[in-house]
Scaffold this motif. Structure first.
Motif, PDB file in Angstrom:
ATOM      1  N   SER A  65       0.960  -1.312  -0.158  1.00 47.51           N
ATOM      2  CA  SER A  65      -0.091   0.092  -0.016  1.00 47.51           C
ATOM      3  C   SER A  65       0.956   1.261   0.033  1.00 47.51           C
ATOM      4  O   SER A  65       0.338   2.344  -0.669  1.00 47.51           O
ATOM      5  CB  SER A  65      -1.032  -0.005   1.363  1.00 47.51           C
ATOM      6  N   GLY A  66       2.045   1.181   0.770  1.00 49.26           N
ATOM      7  CA  GLY A  66       2.883   2.261   0.829  1.00 49.26           C
ATOM      8  C   GLY A  66       3.359   2.439  -0.551  1.00 49.26           C
ATOM      9  O   GLY A  66       3.609   3.936  -1.002  1.00 49.26           O
ATOM     10  N   ARG A  67       3.737   1.299  -1.114  1.00 51.45           N
ATOM     11  CA  ARG A  67       4.477   1.506  -2.453  1.00 51.45           C
ATOM     12  C   ARG A  67       3.393   2.186  -3.573  1.00 51.45           C
ATOM     13  O   ARG A  67       3.810   3.050  -4.499  1.00 51.45           O
ATOM     14  CB  ARG A  67       4.894   0.199  -2.988  1.00 51.45           C
ATOM     15  N   ASP A  68       2.359   1.791  -3.629  1.00 48.70           N
ATOM     16  CA  ASP A  68       1.550   2.167  -4.546  1.00 48.70           C
ATOM     17  C   ASP A  68       0.962   3.513  -4.411  1.00 48.70           C
ATOM     18  O   ASP A  68       0.626   4.269  -5.290  1.00 48.70           O
ATOM     19  CB  ASP A  68      -0.028   1.282  -4.237  1.00 48.70           C
ATOM     20  N   SER A  69       1.017   3.971  -3.235  1.00 46.91           N
ATOM     21  CA  SER A  69       0.752   5.496  -2.865  1.00 46.91           C
ATOM     22  C   SER A  69       1.850   6.366  -3.397  1.00 46.91           C
ATOM     23  O   SER A  69       1.698   7.490  -3.653  1.00 46.91           O
ATOM     24  CB  SER A  69       0.796   6.018  -1.553  1.00 46.91           C
ATOM     25  N   ARG A  70       3.181   5.809  -3.588  1.00 49.86           N
ATOM     26  CA  ARG A  70       4.150   6.869  -4.267  1.00 49.86           C
ATOM     27  C   ARG A  70       4.292   6.507  -5.823  1.00 49.86           C
ATOM     28  O   ARG A  70       5.112   7.045  -6.442  1.00 49.86           O
ATOM     29  CB  ARG A  70       5.545   6.116  -3.594  1.00 49.86           C
ATOM     30  N   ILE A  71       3.381   5.825  -6.332  1.00 48.34           N
ATOM     31  CA  ILE A  71       3.403   5.576  -7.844  1.00 48.34           C
ATOM     32  C   ILE A  71       3.040   6.867  -8.346  1.00 48.34           C
ATOM     33  O   ILE A  71       1.962   7.504  -8.197  1.00 48.34           O
ATOM     34  CB  ILE A  71       2.703   4.645  -8.333  1.00 48.34           C
ATOM     35  N   VAL A  72       3.867   7.496  -9.464  1.00 44.50           N
ATOM     36  CA  VAL A  72       3.423   8.702 -10.132  1.00 44.50           C
ATOM     37  C   VAL A  72       3.088   8.206 -11.643  1.00 44.50           C
ATOM     38  O   VAL A  72       4.008   7.497 -12.339  1.00 44.50           O
ATOM     39  CB  VAL A  72       4.607   9.577 -10.335  1.00 44.50           C
TER      40      VAL A  72
END
Length: 87
Positions: A65-72
């Motif tokens: 979830s943390g990784r997905d929130s950083r996707i640009v």
């Protein structure tokens, strides 16, 4: 549907291309290969249900979830501006 300077169906082609690009991007981000039993970021065990649903998972739900929130997301502006169409 007429689009002024464009040929008939051009708008639908743009929509189809945008959807196709989105699907390709999502597929490219999916993990591939062999999964892990423990998260590669925090070391916590990856739940069995997650490993069944996504066999190549290497992160727990919280870390993913943390990784997905950083996707640009970077897309292509297929519409262009009116100025660019007048030149």
């Amino acid at each position: 549907m007429a689009g002024g300077w464009t040929r008939d169906g051009a708008v639908l082609d743009q929509i189809e291309d945008t959807v196709t690009d989105g699907v390709s991007t999502a597929r490219a981000r999916m993990p591939a290969g062999e999964g892990a039993s423990h998260c590669i970021e925090c070391g916590e065990p990856i739940p069995e249900a997650r490993r069944r649903a996504l066999p190549a998972a290497r992160t727990c739900v919280a870390c993913q979830s943390g990784r997905d929130s950083r996707i640009v997301l970077v897309g292509i502006n297929r519409r262009g501006s009116k100025d660019s169409q007048l030149r």
